[in-house]
Motif scaffolding. Structure first.
Motif, PDB file in Angstrom:
ATOM      1  N   ALA A 120      23.033  66.259  31.806  1.00  0.00           N
ATOM      2  CA  ALA A 120      24.305  65.605  32.084  1.00  0.00           C
ATOM      3  C   ALA A 120      24.157  64.104  32.311  1.00  0.00           C
ATOM      4  CB  ALA A 120      24.950  66.243  33.314  1.00  0.00           C
ATOM      5  N   ARG A 121      25.119  63.349  31.772  1.00  0.00           N
ATOM      6  CA  ARG A 121      25.171  61.917  32.058  1.00  0.00           C
ATOM      7  C   ARG A 121      25.512  61.680  33.534  1.00  0.00           C
ATOM      8  NH1 ARG A 121      26.658  62.147  26.663  1.00  0.00           N
ATOM      9  NH2 ARG A 121      25.884  60.419  25.363  1.00  0.00           N
ATOM     10  N   GLY A 125      21.789  63.447  42.090  1.00  0.00           N
ATOM     11  CA  GLY A 125      20.500  62.882  42.480  1.00  0.00           C
ATOM     12  C   GLY A 125      19.384  63.905  42.379  1.00  0.00           C
ATOM     13  N   ALA A 126      19.680  65.152  42.770  1.00  0.00           N
ATOM     14  CA  ALA A 126      18.668  66.211  42.691  1.00  0.00           C
ATOM     15  C   ALA A 126      18.314  66.513  41.243  1.00  0.00           C
ATOM     16  CB  ALA A 126      19.180  67.472  43.392  1.00  0.00           C
ATOM     17  N   GLY A 127      19.317  66.487  40.362  1.00  0.00           N
ATOM     18  CA  GLY A 127      19.060  66.742  38.950  1.00  0.00           C
ATOM     19  C   GLY A 127      18.194  65.674  38.339  1.00  0.00           C
ATOM     20  N   ARG A 128      18.465  64.419  38.672  1.00  0.00           N
ATOM     21  CA  ARG A 128      17.641  63.322  38.148  1.00  0.00           C
ATOM     22  C   ARG A 128      16.204  63.428  38.652  1.00  0.00           C
ATOM     23  NH1 ARG A 128      22.419  60.507  39.323  1.00  0.00           N
ATOM     24  NH2 ARG A 128      21.499  59.587  41.210  1.00  0.00           N
ATOM     25  N   GLU A 129      16.059  63.809  39.915  1.00  0.00           N
ATOM     26  CA  GLU A 129      14.707  63.950  40.468  1.00  0.00           C
ATOM     27  C   GLU A 129      13.962  65.107  39.800  1.00  0.00           C
ATOM     28  OE1 GLU A 129      11.338  63.106  42.103  1.00  0.00           O
ATOM     29  OE2 GLU A 129      13.111  61.830  42.283  1.00  0.00           O
ATOM     30  N   THR A 130      14.671  66.195  39.499  1.00  0.00           N
ATOM     31  CA  THR A 130      14.057  67.314  38.783  1.00  0.00           C
ATOM     32  C   THR A 130      13.595  66.861  37.401  1.00  0.00           C
ATOM     33  OG1 THR A 130      15.376  68.960  39.953  1.00  0.00           O
ATOM     34  CG2 THR A 130      14.470  69.607  37.820  1.00  0.00           C
ATOM     35  N   ALA A 131      14.432  66.106  36.710  1.00  0.00           N
ATOM     36  CA  ALA A 131      14.057  65.597  35.388  1.00  0.00           C
ATOM     37  C   ALA A 131      12.823  64.705  35.480  1.00  0.00           C
ATOM     38  CB  ALA A 131      15.226  64.827  34.776  1.00  0.00           C
ATOM     39  N   ARG A 132      12.779  63.857  36.502  1.00  0.00           N
ATOM     40  CA  ARG A 132      11.609  62.973  36.668  1.00  0.00           C
ATOM     41  C   ARG A 132      10.335  63.786  36.895  1.00  0.00           C
ATOM     42  NH1 ARG A 132      15.273  60.258  40.330  1.00  0.00           N
ATOM     43  NH2 ARG A 132      16.248  58.473  39.260  1.00  0.00           N
ATOM     44  N   LEU A 133      10.442  64.808  37.716  1.00  0.00           N
ATOM     45  CA  LEU A 133       9.273  65.637  38.014  1.00  0.00           C
ATOM     46  C   LEU A 133       8.746  66.311  36.752  1.00  0.00           C
ATOM     47  CD1 LEU A 133       7.366  67.027  40.045  1.00  0.00           C
ATOM     48  CD2 LEU A 133       9.125  68.798  40.330  1.00  0.00           C
ATOM     49  N   PHE A 134       9.636  66.932  35.989  1.00  0.00           N
ATOM     50  CA  PHE A 134       9.214  67.595  34.756  1.00  0.00           C
ATOM     51  C   PHE A 134       8.650  66.578  33.767  1.00  0.00           C
ATOM     52  CE2 PHE A 134      11.520  71.249  36.313  1.00  0.00           C
ATOM     53  CZ  PHE A 134      10.963  72.340  35.662  1.00  0.00           C
ATOM     54  N   ALA A 135       9.332  65.443  33.612  1.00  0.00           N
ATOM     55  CA  ALA A 135       8.887  64.431  32.647  1.00  0.00           C
ATOM     56  C   ALA A 135       7.498  63.918  33.013  1.00  0.00           C
ATOM     57  CB  ALA A 135       9.892  63.281  32.598  1.00  0.00           C
ATOM     58  N   ARG A 136       7.288  63.641  34.281  1.00  0.00           N
ATOM     59  CA  ARG A 136       5.999  63.119  34.720  1.00  0.00           C
ATOM     60  C   ARG A 136       4.884  64.119  34.450  1.00  0.00           C
ATOM     61  NH1 ARG A 136       7.798  61.555  39.165  1.00  0.00           N
ATOM     62  NH2 ARG A 136       7.347  63.390  40.457  1.00  0.00           N
ATOM     63  N   PHE A 143       2.094  65.759  26.510  1.00  0.00           N
ATOM     64  CA  PHE A 143       3.312  65.871  25.705  1.00  0.00           C
ATOM     65  C   PHE A 143       4.109  64.571  25.806  1.00  0.00           C
ATOM     66  CE2 PHE A 143       2.246  70.295  26.441  1.00  0.00           C
ATOM     67  CZ  PHE A 143       2.529  70.889  25.224  1.00  0.00           C
ATOM     68  N   VAL A 144       4.673  64.145  24.691  1.00  0.00           N
ATOM     69  CA  VAL A 144       5.531  62.970  24.692  1.00  0.00           C
ATOM     70  C   VAL A 144       6.942  63.418  25.067  1.00  0.00           C
ATOM     71  CG1 VAL A 144       6.538  61.125  23.290  1.00  0.00           C
ATOM     72  CG2 VAL A 144       4.139  61.781  22.972  1.00  0.00           C
ATOM     73  N   VAL A 145       7.528  62.758  26.051  1.00  0.00           N
ATOM     74  CA  VAL A 145       8.891  63.079  26.488  1.00  0.00           C
ATOM     75  C   VAL A 145       9.877  62.380  25.556  1.00  0.00           C
ATOM     76  CG1 VAL A 145      10.594  62.792  28.329  1.00  0.00           C
ATOM     77  CG2 VAL A 145       8.227  63.449  28.881  1.00  0.00           C
ATOM     78  N   THR A 146      10.795  63.166  24.997  1.00  0.00           N
ATOM     79  CA  THR A 146      11.783  62.662  24.048  1.00  0.00           C
ATOM     80  C   THR A 146      13.179  62.915  24.599  1.00  0.00           C
ATOM     81  OG1 THR A 146      10.335  63.045  22.158  1.00  0.00           O
ATOM     82  CG2 THR A 146      12.693  62.931  21.688  1.00  0.00           C
ATOM     83  N   GLY A 152      21.999  59.262  33.267  1.00  0.00           N
ATOM     84  CA  GLY A 152      21.707  60.533  33.912  1.00  0.00           C
ATOM     85  C   GLY A 152      20.334  61.085  33.594  1.00  0.00           C
ATOM     86  N   ILE A 153      20.288  62.319  33.105  1.00  0.00           N
ATOM     87  CA  ILE A 153      19.024  63.026  32.878  1.00  0.00           C
ATOM     88  C   ILE A 153      18.164  62.316  31.835  1.00  0.00           C
ATOM     89  CG2 ILE A 153      17.992  65.180  32.068  1.00  0.00           C
ATOM     90  CD1 ILE A 153      19.275  65.336  34.870  1.00  0.00           C
ATOM     91  N   ASP A 154      18.780  61.836  30.752  1.00  0.00           N
ATOM     92  CA  ASP A 154      18.011  61.148  29.705  1.00  0.00           C
ATOM     93  C   ASP A 154      17.251  59.963  30.293  1.00  0.00           C
ATOM     94  OD1 ASP A 154      19.553  62.890  28.170  1.00  0.00           O
ATOM     95  OD2 ASP A 154      19.899  61.434  26.581  1.00  0.00           O
ATOM     96  N   ALA A 155      17.980  59.080  30.957  1.00  0.00           N
ATOM     97  CA  ALA A 155      17.364  57.869  31.508  1.00  0.00           C
ATOM     98  C   ALA A 155      16.279  58.214  32.527  1.00  0.00           C
ATOM     99  CB  ALA A 155      18.429  56.986  32.144  1.00  0.00           C
ATOM    100  N   ALA A 156      16.551  59.178  33.394  1.00  0.00           N
ATOM    101  CA  ALA A 156      15.558  59.573  34.399  1.00  0.00           C
ATOM    102  C   ALA A 156      14.271  60.059  33.744  1.00  0.00           C
ATOM    103  CB  ALA A 156      16.140  60.656  35.304  1.00  0.00           C
ATOM    104  N   SER A 157      14.411  60.792  32.655  1.00  0.00           N
ATOM    105  CA  SER A 157      13.233  61.329  31.951  1.00  0.00           C
ATOM    106  C   SER A 157      12.411  60.219  31.321  1.00  0.00           C
ATOM    107  CB  SER A 157      13.689  62.334  30.891  1.00  0.00           C
ATOM    108  OG  SER A 157      14.445  63.368  31.465  1.00  0.00           O
ATOM    109  N   HIS A 158      13.085  59.296  30.616  1.00  0.00           N
ATOM    110  CA  HIS A 158      12.369  58.155  30.027  1.00  0.00           C
ATOM    111  C   HIS A 158      11.667  57.343  31.113  1.00  0.00           C
ATOM    112  CE1 HIS A 158      13.955  58.748  26.039  1.00  0.00           C
ATOM    113  NE2 HIS A 158      15.196  58.518  26.388  1.00  0.00           N
TER     114      HIS A 158
END
Length: 378
Positions: A120-121, A125-136, A143-146, A152-158
């Motif tokens: 989600a765009r 805050g919890a969702g963004r932190e979850t995305a960061r954890l998985f991405a890291r 694995f390359v994060v795409t 939202g989630i996209d930006a947090a992952s990058h």
């Protein structure tokens, strides 16, 4: 034909109204991959096209083409065509595969195993932190994060992948010279410097609603699996997940509270067969075999081994003199891909495939800035 002339022909055809990636690929097949022949055929049979296409082919906008060529001439910019050996093979099997991609950054990253993280765009805050954890954790596992550079989630992952010192791939729904949303100008520049920006659209193409589903098919197509973190029932992330499933790729979803509207899309995916995941380790375990298969496919595609050779297993490289040459060229200090290409005489595309195999074997580690480090004891 020199490179500049070839680029111009590609740009003229890519900008011809009504052709599209499917029409271009069909014509390339008939012309044995020769873009000059495709353009000549289009001009000979222009009467079969609509009036807008006829006008463009008769008198292309030279200022627009000059601007395109100027963008391509910038360092780190590239037009990656489907006729080239290092065009991502994972895109060849998706519906309506792109005919060409405009890139800003390290093209070799598209050959590495990728995991898409979308959501989600308006993520919590919890969702963004979850995305960061998985991405890291996924980035540290090789694995390359795409993702799609959205809020939202996209930006947090990058951002998490970059903060971990690892590359990331951003597939965008505008031309490669534009940033949407504008607030991500800084993030876009970071991605181009440390990873790669990818666009199917020529320079100058503004954001439009219909561009984003097209972008989503490329995000799903490049990735071995797609992870959805927070998505409403009508989220574009569900489109990406559906496309990934239709392409035969793994779909993962993070569950959430039944009281959170942004968990409902993930719960629907899980009911429809997506894998419920609570840690990156579950994704890594699932995708490692697919990553190894991708490496083997790239090796065969780039003609590093005969089709009947034993490099379909991860240990087949050990007796291969080209791999030994690469390890010797790498030495024990970090080296960039262009340095290794100069030392070995191999193409960047071939080296990317070989380095992927060595990474999967635990012999080489990818470092920030597109460099590689031979691990101790190898």
């Amino acid at each position: 034909m020199n490179e500049h002339e070839s680029w111009r022909d590609w740009l003229v055809v890519l900008r011809t109204p009504g052709i599209g990636p499917g029409g271009l690929r069909e014509r390339l097949g008939a012309a044995r991959g020769q873009i000059g022949q495709v353009l000549a055929q289009l001009r000979r049979h222009a009467a079969t096209l609509d009036l807008e296409a006829q006008a463009w082919l008769r008198q292309p906008d030279e200022a627009r083409l000059a601007a395109d060529l100027a963008w391509l001439a910038e360092p780190g910019h590239r037009l990656l065509c489907c006729t080239e050996a290092d065009f991502p093979p994972q895109l060849e099997t998706i519906p309506q595969p792109p005919a060409a991609l405009f890139l800003s950054g390290d093209a070799s990253l598209l050959l590495r195993p990728q995991v898409a993280i979308v959501g989600a765009r308006s993520a919590s805050g919890a969702g963004r932190e979850t995305a960061r954890l998985f991405a890291r954790q996924l980035a540290h596992a090789g694995f390359v994060v795409t993702s799609g550079l959205a809020e939202g989630i996209d930006a947090a992952s990058h951002e998490a992948a970059l903060a971990a010192g690892q590359p990331t791939v951003a597939v965008i729904g505008t031309g490669p010279d534009l940033v949407y949303p504008r607030k991500h100008r800084g993030l876009s520049a970071q991605v181009a410097a440390q990873g790669v920006l990818v666009s199917e659209f020529p320079p100058g193409t503004a954001a439009r609603a219909d561009h984003f589903p097209r972008r989503n098919r490329i995000i799903a197509g490049l990735s071995l699996g797609t992870l959805v973190v927070e998505a409403g029932l009508h989220s574009g992330s569900l489109i990406t997940a559906r496309l990934a499933a239709e392409q035969g790729r793994e779909v993962f979803a993070v569950p959430g509270s039944i009281h959170n509207p942004l968990a409902r899309g993930c719960h629907r995916l899980i009911r429809d067969g997506a894998r419920l995941v609570e840690s990156a380790a579950e994704i890594i375990e699932t995708l490692v075999p697919a990553a190894r298969a991708l490496g083997a496919e790239l090796a065969l595609r780039l003609e590093q081994v005969p089709a009947a050779g034993d490099r379909t297993t991860t240990s087949g490289w050990r007796g291969d003199p080209q791999y030994r040459q690469l390890l010797e060229a790498l030495g024990h200090d970090p080296a960039a891909l262009d340095e290794l290409a100069e030392r070995t005489g191999q193409t960047a595309a071939a080296l990317s495939s070989m380095l992927l195999m060595l990474e999967l074997e635990g012999c080489v580690e990818g470092l920030p800035g597109g460099r590689y480090q031979r691990l101790p004891g190898v």
